[in-house]
Design an enzyme around this catalytic site. Structure first.
Site, mmCIF file in Angstrom:
data_model
loop_
_atom_site.group_PDB
_atom_site.id
_atom_site.type_symbol
_atom_site.label_atom_id
_atom_site.label_comp_id
_atom_site.label_asym_id
_atom_site.label_seq_id
_atom_site.Cartn_x
_atom_site.Cartn_y
_atom_site.Cartn_z
ATOM 1 N N ASP A 89 0.810 -1.217 0.000
ATOM 2 C CA ASP A 89 0.000 0.000 0.000
ATOM 3 C C ASP A 89 0.843 1.267 0.000
ATOM 4 O O ASP A 89 1.565 1.522 0.950
ATOM 5 C CB ASP A 89 -0.865 -0.033 1.262
ATOM 6 C CG ASP A 89 -1.715 1.199 1.447
ATOM 7 O OD1 ASP A 89 -2.010 1.862 0.442
ATOM 8 O OD2 ASP A 89 -2.085 1.489 2.593
ATOM 9 N N GLY A 116 -0.311 4.102 0.428
ATOM 10 C CA GLY A 116 -0.959 5.058 1.305
ATOM 11 C C GLY A 116 -0.684 4.849 2.778
ATOM 12 O O GLY A 116 -1.278 5.513 3.621
ATOM 13 N N GLY A 125 -11.676 2.323 10.284
ATOM 14 C CA GLY A 125 -13.089 2.641 10.343
ATOM 15 C C GLY A 125 -13.915 1.412 10.669
ATOM 16 O O GLY A 125 -15.001 1.500 11.223
ATOM 17 N N SER A 126 -13.406 0.233 10.337
ATOM 18 C CA SER A 126 -14.163 -1.005 10.541
ATOM 19 C C SER A 126 -13.565 -1.867 11.646
ATOM 20 O O SER A 126 -13.944 -3.027 11.799
ATOM 21 C CB SER A 126 -14.200 -1.807 9.237
ATOM 22 O OG SER A 126 -12.888 -2.028 8.754
ATOM 23 N N TYR A 151 3.004 10.987 2.598
ATOM 24 C CA TYR A 151 2.238 10.324 1.562
ATOM 25 C C TYR A 151 2.879 10.695 0.224
ATOM 26 O O TYR A 151 3.683 11.622 0.140
ATOM 27 C CB TYR A 151 0.782 10.807 1.584
ATOM 28 C CG TYR A 151 0.067 10.540 2.889
ATOM 29 C CD1 TYR A 151 -0.359 9.261 3.219
ATOM 30 C CD2 TYR A 151 -0.183 11.579 3.786
ATOM 31 C CE1 TYR A 151 -1.014 9.012 4.410
ATOM 32 C CE2 TYR A 151 -0.840 11.343 4.982
ATOM 33 C CZ TYR A 151 -1.245 10.054 5.298
ATOM 34 O OH TYR A 151 -1.893 9.811 6.485
ATOM 35 N N ASP A 182 -2.613 6.669 -4.056
ATOM 36 C CA ASP A 182 -2.734 5.546 -3.132
ATOM 37 C C ASP A 182 -3.185 4.264 -3.835
ATOM 38 O O ASP A 182 -4.358 4.104 -4.171
ATOM 39 C CB ASP A 182 -3.734 5.937 -2.039
ATOM 40 C CG ASP A 182 -3.847 4.902 -0.925
ATOM 41 O OD1 ASP A 182 -3.232 3.840 -1.039
ATOM 42 O OD2 ASP A 182 -4.550 5.181 0.050
ATOM 43 N N THR A 239 -6.174 2.273 -2.298
ATOM 44 C CA THR A 239 -7.528 2.831 -2.302
ATOM 45 C C THR A 239 -8.200 2.507 -3.627
ATOM 46 O O THR A 239 -7.623 2.711 -4.683
ATOM 47 C CB THR A 239 -7.493 4.361 -2.110
ATOM 48 O OG1 THR A 239 -7.033 4.655 -0.792
ATOM 49 C CG2 THR A 239 -8.864 4.978 -2.305
ATOM 50 N N THR A 240 -9.415 2.002 -3.570
ATOM 51 C CA THR A 240 -10.122 1.634 -4.789
ATOM 52 C C THR A 240 -10.647 2.839 -5.558
ATOM 53 O O THR A 240 -10.547 2.904 -6.773
ATOM 54 C CB THR A 240 -11.323 0.736 -4.455
ATOM 55 O OG1 THR A 240 -10.859 -0.442 -3.827
ATOM 56 C CG2 THR A 240 -12.074 0.352 -5.706
#
Length: 484
Positions: free
Chosen positions: A139, A141, A182-183, A305, A332, A335-336
């Protein structure tokens, strides 16, 4: 990261280098294409992204420090043979029609030998004297590495754990780190061990040995994440693996590059397919055409970043000018989608006939009539880069009051509470854009480069043939947290 992350490493290379000197050729790493299972997963992905970039959420901390990461997994790999010191390729395989890409790393000892040639799989290997192999997310990001361990109290049997007792080179500290998403969250012990990827090895790489994770944080087969950002955003306060290679002068060039393959155009959900290529220490000229346009990091910014500035976005032929105070973007791979400030995203979708903001669990997303072709392009530096309309359509999400089928769009609202003055980006530019360009991340000078894809790559229609022709078959199951 709605990310949705990512990047399985299949390569060949001696896993221990005798001396830190440049290799004569870059290493090409095959990647796996991964994605969320369906449109219903988007709310979790958005929440994870906002947490990753500290948008409206508290910071994760290790004595006050934070980090955020996405995850992914690989189920099947096919090693291929290349001679040492020649170009190696890491292929990407996609899952469920485009949402993230994954690759692999290794932590541990040399690869096995086959016909006098060292072979590494698309995996993460940890430990000595006998390495342990794992699937992780790569990743740009984030900047930290973490994997689940045998000490994890709530991990499931389908999450391959790292066993510290089987590594003689493993060293644990007394420091604990919690990473919030977040999850969910992950907690563990700050440790170090031998880590290898694409044949490169760092003997004392620091990472997080996870001991607890939130339910449903990882997909089946996934063990962790490897960040490809800069050290400045490391929650571990450590040098990321790629940057350690650069500092040790192991890379042929001070950069790495990505080609992400498109499969979202397939009329059916494809559970597995080649996903592209990651090149370590150089570029792969067969994957792009023309020159690479390098754009330095914004003036005054510190490498953290992979930052760029968006100055103009064109939607349905209408150009929207972006002020410098709202144009800072992170590039990133984990990130989708593409996320931006509320006011600008609202303007973008106002230019699309019939588009409307979604609410409830889909708040932040926009939908438009599925029969509408959405055309978007983004100006970086001196070039306007178009986004394929297929990448702007995430699939059917609702039906309007007049019976029109509505599809979710690839640009979402990340809110207006963004700490741009603290160096956080206003835009998250993920795979919705990156599938349309060849992308290069350069350490010195810190910059991002874009080039047009070679003829035949990522056409409007889906293709089952991967241009490099170096693997026959890969399979990955994708799951979200942030990639990773």
């Amino acid at each position: 990261m709605v990310s949705l992350t990512v990047l399985l490493v299949l390569s060949v290379f001696p896993s221990v280098l005798a001396a830190p000197k440049p290799v004569p050729n870059p290493i090409h790493v095959p990647l796996l294409r991964c994605s969320p299972h369906n449109v219903e997963d988007l709310p979790k992905a958005l929440a994870a992204l906002k947490s990753k970039y500290r948008i409206g959420s508290s910071a994760s901390k290790r004595s006050g420090n934070s980090a955020s990461i996405p995850i992914i997994d690989e189920v099947h790999r096919l090693p291929f043979l290349l001679n040492p010191n020649q170009t190696r390729i890491i292929h990407i395989v996609y899952q469920d029609n485009d949402s993230s890409y994954s690759g692999a790393i290794t932590i541990g000892t040399p690869c096995v030998s086959f016909m006098n040639t060292p072979i590494c799989g698309s995996l993460l290997i940890i430990g000595s004297p006998r390495p342990q192999t794992f699937q992780v997310i790569l990743d740009t990001g984030s900047s930290d590495l973490w994997v689940v361990t045998t000490s994890c109290t709530n991990c499931t049997s389908d999450q391959p754990p790292f066993d510290p007792s089987k590594s003689s080179s493993y060293k644990a500290s007394t420091s604990q780190l919690t990473i919030n998403y977040g999850s969910g969250s992950v907690n563990g012990t700050v440790t170090e061990d031998t880590v290898s990827c694409g044949g490169f090895t760092i003997p004392t790489q620091e990472f997080l040995a996870a001991t607890t994770i939130s339910d449903n944080l990882l997909p089946s087969g996934v063990s962790g994440i490897m960040g490809l950002g800069f050290e400045a955003i490391s929650g571990l306060h450590t040098t990321p693996f790629w940057q350690a290679l650069y500092n040790a002068n192991m890379l042929a060039e001070p950069l790495f590059s990505f080609y992400l393959q498109r499969w979202i155009t397939s009329s059916t959900v494809i559970p597995e397919a080649p996903g592209g290529s990651l090149t370590l220490g150089g570029t792969n000229p067969s994957l792009y055409t023309g020159d690479i346009e390098y754009i330095n990091m914004p003036s005054g910014s510190t490498p953290s970043y992979w930052l760029q500035e968006i100055s103009t976005i064109t939607v349905q032929g209408q150009s929207l000018q972006i002020s410098s105070s709202q144009g800072l973007a992170t590039i990133d791979t984990g990130t989708t989608l593409i996320g931006g400030p509320s006011s600008i995203v609202s303007e973008i979708w106002s230019a699309v006939p019939g588009a409307e903001a979604l609410s409830g669990q889909y708040a932040g997303l926009y939908a438009f009539p599925c029969t509408t072709t959405v055309t978007v392009s983004i100006l970086f530096g001196g070039t306007t880069w178009p986004i394929n309309s297929h990448d702007m359509n995430l699939g059917e999400v609702s039906t309007s009051s007049n019976g029109t089928l509505m599809c979710a769009g690839g640009i979402f609202d990340i809110g207006s509470n963004i700490s741009v003055d603290l160096g956080f980006p206003a835009w998250l530019v993920g795979d919705t854009f990156l599938k349309n360009v060849y992308t290069v991340f350069r350490a010195n000078p810190p910059s991002v480069g874009f080039a047009s894809l070679a003829t035949g790559l990522n056409p409007s229609g889906a293709s089952g043939t991967f241009g490099l022709g170096l693997i026959d078959h890969f399979r990955v199951d994708f799951g979200w947290i942030h990639w990773g």
